[in-house]
Design a protein around this motif. Structure first.
Motif, PDB file in Angstrom:
ATOM      1  N   SER A 161       0.851  -1.189   0.000  1.00 26.17           N
ATOM      2  CA  SER A 161       0.000   0.000   0.000  1.00 26.17           C
ATOM      3  C   SER A 161       0.882   1.233   0.000  1.00 26.17           C
ATOM      4  CB  SER A 161      -0.891   0.005   1.251  1.00 26.17           C
ATOM      5  OG  SER A 161      -1.529   1.269   1.412  1.00 26.17           O
ATOM      6  N   ILE A 162       0.367   2.347  -0.498  1.00 26.62           N
ATOM      7  CA  ILE A 162       1.144   3.578  -0.366  1.00 26.62           C
ATOM      8  C   ILE A 162       1.264   4.012   1.092  1.00 26.62           C
ATOM      9  CG2 ILE A 162       0.756   4.449  -2.693  1.00 26.62           C
ATOM     10  CD1 ILE A 162      -1.340   6.379  -1.399  1.00 26.62           C
ATOM     11  N   ALA A 163       0.423   3.433   1.966  1.00 24.42           N
ATOM     12  CA  ALA A 163       0.585   3.709   3.397  1.00 24.42           C
ATOM     13  C   ALA A 163       1.940   3.246   3.899  1.00 24.42           C
ATOM     14  CB  ALA A 163      -0.530   3.026   4.189  1.00 24.42           C
ATOM     15  N   ALA A 164       2.585   2.336   3.165  1.00 21.52           N
ATOM     16  CA  ALA A 164       3.910   1.843   3.537  1.00 21.52           C
ATOM     17  C   ALA A 164       4.984   2.902   3.385  1.00 21.52           C
ATOM     18  CB  ALA A 164       4.271   0.630   2.677  1.00 21.52           C
ATOM     19  N   TYR A 165       4.703   3.990   2.663  1.00 17.90           N
ATOM     20  CA  TYR A 165       5.694   5.028   2.410  1.00 17.90           C
ATOM     21  C   TYR A 165       5.621   6.160   3.420  1.00 17.90           C
ATOM     22  CZ  TYR A 165       6.529   2.479  -1.856  1.00 17.90           C
ATOM     23  OH  TYR A 165       6.853   1.476  -2.746  1.00 17.90           O
ATOM     24  N   ASP A 224      -5.141  17.238  -4.143  1.00 14.22           N
ATOM     25  CA  ASP A 224      -4.004  17.854  -3.464  1.00 14.22           C
ATOM     26  C   ASP A 224      -2.781  16.940  -3.353  1.00 14.22           C
ATOM     27  OD1 ASP A 224      -5.670  20.036  -3.077  1.00 14.22           O
ATOM     28  OD2 ASP A 224      -6.307  19.366  -1.084  1.00 14.22           O
ATOM     29  N   ARG A 225      -2.977  15.618  -3.380  1.00 14.32           N
ATOM     30  CA  ARG A 225      -1.840  14.706  -3.190  1.00 14.32           C
ATOM     31  C   ARG A 225      -1.420  13.995  -4.467  1.00 14.32           C
ATOM     32  NH1 ARG A 225      -2.762  11.567   2.607  1.00 14.32           N
ATOM     33  NH2 ARG A 225      -3.935  13.211   3.661  1.00 14.32           N
ATOM     34  N   GLN A 226      -2.367  13.724  -5.337  1.00 16.69           N
ATOM     35  CA  GLN A 226      -2.054  12.968  -6.545  1.00 16.69           C
ATOM     36  C   GLN A 226      -1.615  13.905  -7.669  1.00 16.69           C
ATOM     37  OE1 GLN A 226      -5.317   9.389  -5.777  1.00 16.69           O
ATOM     38  NE2 GLN A 226      -5.322  10.449  -7.734  1.00 16.69           N
ATOM     39  N   VAL A 227      -0.770  13.384  -8.551  1.00 21.45           N
ATOM     40  CA  VAL A 227      -0.386  14.096  -9.764  1.00 21.45           C
ATOM     41  C   VAL A 227      -1.420  13.829 -10.855  1.00 21.45           C
ATOM     42  CG1 VAL A 227       1.405  14.311 -11.529  1.00 21.45           C
ATOM     43  CG2 VAL A 227       2.051  14.006  -9.137  1.00 21.45           C
ATOM     44  N   VAL A 228      -1.929  12.588 -10.890  1.00 22.05           N
ATOM     45  CA  VAL A 228      -3.021  12.238 -11.800  1.00 22.05           C
ATOM     46  C   VAL A 228      -4.330  12.464 -11.037  1.00 22.05           C
ATOM     47  CG1 VAL A 228      -4.088  10.408 -13.174  1.00 22.05           C
ATOM     48  CG2 VAL A 228      -1.590  10.512 -12.962  1.00 22.05           C
ATOM     49  N   HIS A 229      -5.114  13.424 -11.473  1.00 17.72           N
ATOM     50  CA  HIS A 229      -6.273  13.860 -10.696  1.00 17.72           C
ATOM     51  C   HIS A 229      -7.527  13.083 -11.068  1.00 17.72           C
ATOM     52  CE1 HIS A 229      -3.851  16.968  -8.982  1.00 17.72           C
ATOM     53  NE2 HIS A 229      -3.643  17.551 -10.158  1.00 17.72           N
ATOM     54  N   ARG A 230      -7.500  11.817 -10.773  1.00 16.66           N
ATOM     55  CA  ARG A 230      -8.696  10.985 -10.878  1.00 16.66           C
ATOM     56  C   ARG A 230      -8.615   9.895  -9.826  1.00 16.66           C
ATOM     57  NH1 ARG A 230      -7.672   5.903 -12.721  1.00 16.66           N
ATOM     58  NH2 ARG A 230      -6.099   5.544 -14.332  1.00 16.66           N
ATOM     59  N   LEU A 231      -9.760   9.313  -9.517  1.00 13.34           N
ATOM     60  CA  LEU A 231      -9.809   8.205  -8.580  1.00 13.34           C
ATOM     61  C   LEU A 231      -9.215   6.960  -9.235  1.00 13.34           C
ATOM     62  CD1 LEU A 231     -10.882   7.417  -5.748  1.00 13.34           C
ATOM     63  CD2 LEU A 231     -13.030   6.788  -6.852  1.00 13.34           C
ATOM     64  N   GLY A 232      -8.395   6.234  -8.500  1.00 10.50           N
ATOM     65  CA  GLY A 232      -7.845   4.991  -9.015  1.00 10.50           C
ATOM     66  C   GLY A 232      -8.939   3.977  -9.275  1.00 10.50           C
ATOM     67  N   ARG A 233      -8.704   3.138 -10.298  1.00 10.12           N
ATOM     68  CA  ARG A 233      -9.678   2.118 -10.678  1.00 10.12           C
ATOM     69  C   ARG A 233      -9.124   0.726 -10.414  1.00 10.12           C
ATOM     70  NH1 ARG A 233     -10.271   5.883 -15.258  1.00 10.12           N
ATOM     71  NH2 ARG A 233      -8.716   4.657 -16.379  1.00 10.12           N
ATOM     72  N   LYS A 258       4.538   1.231  -7.126  1.00 15.50           N
ATOM     73  CA  LYS A 258       3.394   2.057  -6.740  1.00 15.50           C
ATOM     74  C   LYS A 258       2.464   2.260  -7.936  1.00 15.50           C
ATOM     75  CE  LYS A 258       6.275   5.150  -5.152  1.00 15.50           C
ATOM     76  NZ  LYS A 258       6.819   6.428  -4.623  1.00 15.50           N
ATOM     77  N   VAL A 259       1.191   2.049  -7.708  1.00 14.93           N
ATOM     78  CA  VAL A 259       0.154   2.359  -8.700  1.00 14.93           C
ATOM     79  C   VAL A 259      -0.801   3.296  -7.978  1.00 14.93           C
ATOM     80  CG1 VAL A 259      -1.590   1.398 -10.270  1.00 14.93           C
ATOM     81  CG2 VAL A 259       0.470   0.072  -9.736  1.00 14.93           C
ATOM     82  N   PRO A 264       3.084   8.798  -3.115  1.00 12.86           N
ATOM     83  CA  PRO A 264       3.993   9.936  -3.020  1.00 12.86           C
ATOM     84  C   PRO A 264       5.114   9.826  -4.051  1.00 12.86           C
ATOM     85  CG  PRO A 264       4.578   8.314  -1.372  1.00 12.86           C
ATOM     86  CD  PRO A 264       3.400   7.755  -2.115  1.00 12.86           C
ATOM     87  N   LEU A 265       5.637  10.961  -4.484  1.00 11.65           N
ATOM     88  CA  LEU A 265       6.785  10.968  -5.400  1.00 11.65           C
ATOM     89  C   LEU A 265       7.962  11.646  -4.710  1.00 11.65           C
ATOM     90  CD1 LEU A 265       5.142  12.014  -8.811  1.00 11.65           C
ATOM     91  CD2 LEU A 265       5.934   9.743  -8.143  1.00 11.65           C
TER      92      LEU A 265
END
Length: 267
Positions: A161-165, A224-233, A258-259, A264-265
């Motif tokens: 998960s991105i929570a790991a970062y 505010d956090r994503q670079v791609v401004h859509r909900l992940g599918r 990361k998907v 975070p980048l």
């Protein structure tokens, strides 16, 4: 099973995609959510699919839908935190299909109940979290190792998960451990011809996630956090899972990818 899914994935240039023909895929937590989508996508590309889940009733329902659609599927009851139960499930699969080539370690505890600071989270929930999210991967991976080795190798995909970062909760630490475990297993299993990688999904619009999270949080996260401004599918994660299971990724092991729409980048 929605017909649109089968129609969309079943054919390319007029014929059935068979990247995983004669392969057997064991998917934990396979009865619903990500796991169900993983089972469907692997089946449509030729794999015999094992729907492994602690909820055997839902697992049987998913396997029945796949079978009715013309795919090979088997439901097995499997509590990944129970080493003996995992061993019994794997033995049944080997007896039925002859072995296992692909393991997707998808079963996990998550959402708000488990995404708590260590200081406030009940110890019983904490133990359950690590039993499933960490020891579950250890149990299933070790149980599948011998059959993968006997078939000339295999692939393991873990779900982090991105929570790991930014691991500030017990859940985040469990998923950070998944990243480390992925590296350890890649080294440990390399001599058996087994690759091990992980996926770190970002905010994905599953029913369970959207029901658990306030809409304001979801909107702010996307903008505010994503670079791609859509909900992940769901398909974003499925596509990466298929890639990591396939020969196209044969030079990749020990990685967590990361998907997450670019969050975070950092270097």
């Amino acid at each position: 099973m929605p017909d649109s899914f089968v129609d969309q994935h079943r054919q390319q240039d007029g014929f059935l995609m068979n990247r995983f023909e004669k392969k057997v895929a064991f998917v934990t937590g396979g009865a619903q959510g990500f796991g169900e989508a993983f089972c469907r996508s692997l089946a449509t590309e030729g794999a015999s699919v094992v729907v492994a889940d602690i909820d055997v009733t839902r697992a049987e329902s998913t396997a029945t839908e796949l079978t009715k659609a013309g795919f090979n599927a088997l439901a097995v009851q499997c509590d990944v935190g129970d080493e003996d139960a995992v061993g019994a499930a794997v033995s049944r699969v080997v007896d039925t299909f002859g072995g296992i080539d692909i393991l997707v370690n998808n079963a996990g505890l998550h959402l708000t109940r488990y995404n708590q600071p260590f200081s406030t989270m009940p110890r019983a929930d904490m133990r359950a979290l690590f039993d499933v999210n960490v020891f579950g991967i250890v149990n299933t991976s070790i149980a599948c190792l011998d059959t993968m080795r006997s078939r000339g190798g295999g692939t393991i995909v873990n779900i982090s998960s991105i929570a790991a970062y930014n691991p500030i909760t017990a859940y985040g630490v469990s998923k950070l451990t998944v990243r480390a475990l992925t590296i350890a297993l890649a080294h440990d299993f390399a001599s058996a011809g087994v690759r091990c990688n992980a996926i770190a999904p970002g905010l994905i619009g599953t029913d369970s996630a959207l029901a658990d999270l306030p809409q304001a949080f979801v909107d702010s996260f996307i903008e505010d956090r994503q670079v791609v401004h859509r909900l992940g599918r769901m398909d974003d994660i499925v596509a990466m899972m298929l890639y990591l299971c396939a020969d196209e990724s044969s030079f990749i092991t020990g990685e967590t990818i990361k998907v997450s729409g670019g969050t975070p980048l950092w270097i």
